[in-house]
Write a protein that holds these residues in place. Structure first.
Motif, PDB file in Angstrom:
ATOM      1  N   GLU A  85       0.833  -1.204   0.000  1.00  0.00           N
ATOM      2  CA  GLU A  85       0.000   0.000   0.000  1.00  0.00           C
ATOM      3  C   GLU A  85       0.867   1.253   0.000  1.00  0.00           C
ATOM      4  N   MET A  86       1.997   1.223   0.737  1.00  0.00           N
ATOM      5  CA  MET A  86       2.898   2.372   0.729  1.00  0.00           C
ATOM      6  C   MET A  86       3.481   2.589  -0.665  1.00  0.00           C
ATOM      7  N   ARG A 116      -0.308   4.470  -8.294  1.00  0.00           N
ATOM      8  CA  ARG A 116      -1.001   3.411  -9.038  1.00  0.00           C
ATOM      9  C   ARG A 116      -0.586   2.061  -8.460  1.00  0.00           C
ATOM     10  N   GLU A 117      -1.240   1.027  -8.937  1.00  0.00           N
ATOM     11  CA  GLU A 117      -0.919  -0.325  -8.499  1.00  0.00           C
ATOM     12  C   GLU A 117       0.378  -0.794  -9.170  1.00  0.00           C
ATOM     13  N   ASP A 162      13.276   5.109   4.364  1.00  0.00           N
ATOM     14  CA  ASP A 162      13.681   6.295   5.106  1.00  0.00           C
ATOM     15  C   ASP A 162      13.544   6.038   6.604  1.00  0.00           C
ATOM     16  N   ASP A 163      13.845   7.044   7.408  1.00  0.00           N
ATOM     17  CA  ASP A 163      13.837   6.865   8.863  1.00  0.00           C
ATOM     18  C   ASP A 163      12.455   6.529   9.404  1.00  0.00           C
ATOM     19  N   ALA A 164      11.419   6.921   8.674  1.00  0.00           N
ATOM     20  CA  ALA A 164      10.052   6.640   9.117  1.00  0.00           C
ATOM     21  C   ALA A 164       9.549   5.289   8.621  1.00  0.00           C
ATOM     22  N   GLY A 165      10.389   4.580   7.868  1.00  0.00           N
ATOM     23  CA  GLY A 165      10.001   3.266   7.376  1.00  0.00           C
ATOM     24  C   GLY A 165       9.372   3.258   6.002  1.00  0.00           C
ATOM     25  N   TRP A 166       9.234   4.427   5.386  1.00  0.00           N
ATOM     26  CA  TRP A 166       8.631   4.489   4.053  1.00  0.00           C
ATOM     27  C   TRP A 166       9.643   4.052   2.987  1.00  0.00           C
TER      28      TRP A 166
END
Length: 311
Positions: free
Chosen positions: A5-6, A13-14, A25-29
């Motif tokens: 989903e991220m 898009r899919e 990144d540091d936030a996990g994204w």
């Protein structure tokens, strides 16, 4: 939010094939994904590493928009670049399913066989640990620590780097300053849209020449603007005289100051609480130079330097 989903959110898009998140990144994204060499429908996927992190995508896009592809090609030895394309292709092809006899991805980084096609693809591979000279160059451009000064003077504007990341210190004197810019704005009070467009156009053309000679200016994060009128522009933004030693002025604030100063008459401008009387006439020209610098160098912010002298 799960990984897929991220990735879907960042791509808009899919995803059309299998992937693995290899840099976060540091936030996990997700920042970089590694794509399978074939999409779900069997279509070859030449781009093995894909930069999807919102901030790095934006910054690399700025670098590309400012001529970064050409600058990278100029900076990297073609033979070294060709070797990188070959390494990338070998790694991608090794991930093909055993006994695959259908269409195969071609080319190297970003699907090209030579030169530089996409800085995003090179930077993605570099961030994922790849030996990519273009990706390394992009990283250096985005994280350089050299200080660049822009000095606003009456007769000219000086762009200089006394401490470049590499090479000797340099300085370029742009042959237009506060005085000539004021003349270019014409005799109307306030300046007409046509005069503004012409003045900004002249400035942007001149700063384009500087940018082409010094691509390290593109999206630079440590440009310090000096001169009495630089401090005045900061005062106008704040609406008061008490400034810190250094003031960071972002692009939106600079554009706002520009719009304020060039649309006011001299009489109205004289009542601006941050504008000293001696700078009422020249402030629009200074604002024109500042926004031209920020636009042509693709700057998100500048630092109004404490070494500016007032009066």
């Amino acid at each position: 939010m799960d990984d897929r989903e991220m990735v879907r959110t960042l791509l808009g898009r899919e995803p059309r094939g299998e992937f693995e998140i290899v840099v976060r990144d540091d936030a996990g994204w997700p920042v970089v994904i590694r794509n399978a060499p074939l999409l779900d429908d069997g279509t070859p996927m030449p781009t093995r590493y894909w930069l999807i992190g919102e901030d790095p995508v934006r910054r690399v896009s700025q670098l590309e928009a400012a001529g970064g592809v050409r600058a990278a090609e100029h900076a990297i030895d073609p033979a070294v670049l060709a070797e990188a394309h070959d390494r990338h292709a070998r790694e991608r092809d090794e991930a093909l399913p055993d006994h695959h006899d259908g269409p195969r991805p071609t080319g190297g980084v970003g699907g090209t066989r030579e030169g530089v096609k996409c800085l995003h693809a090179h930077y993605a591979w570099f961030l994922a640990g790849g030996d990519d000279p273009v990706g390394r160059w992009v990283h250096d451009q985005l994280h350089r620590s050299a200080t660049v000064h822009v000095e606003l003077d009456h007769h000219h504007t000086t762009v200089a780097s006394p401490t470049p990341v590499s090479g000797a210190p340099w300085s370029v004197e742009v042959p237009i300053g506060i005085g000539r810019t004021s003349e270019a704005l014409g005799s109307h009070d306030p300046p007409t849209p046509e005069d503004l467009t012409n003045a900004i156009g002249v400035l942007e053309d001149l700063f384009d020449h500087v940018r082409r000679s010094h691509p390290e200016l593109i999206a630079h994060e440590a440009i310090r603007v000096r001169g009495p009128l630089a401090r005045t522009l900061a005062r106008v933004e704040l609406g008061r005289d008490d400034l810190a030693d250094h003031l960071e002025l972002d692009r939106d604030a600079a554009e706002d100051v520009f719009r304020t100063l060039v649309t006011e008459s001299t009489a109205d401008r004289a009542h601006n609480p941050g504008l000293p009387a001696e700078h009422v006439g020249d402030a629009p020209a200074a604002a024109c130079i500042l926004v031209a610098v920020m636009r042509r160098f693709h700057l998100e912010r500048v630092i109004i330097d404490a070494e500016s002298t007032d009066g």
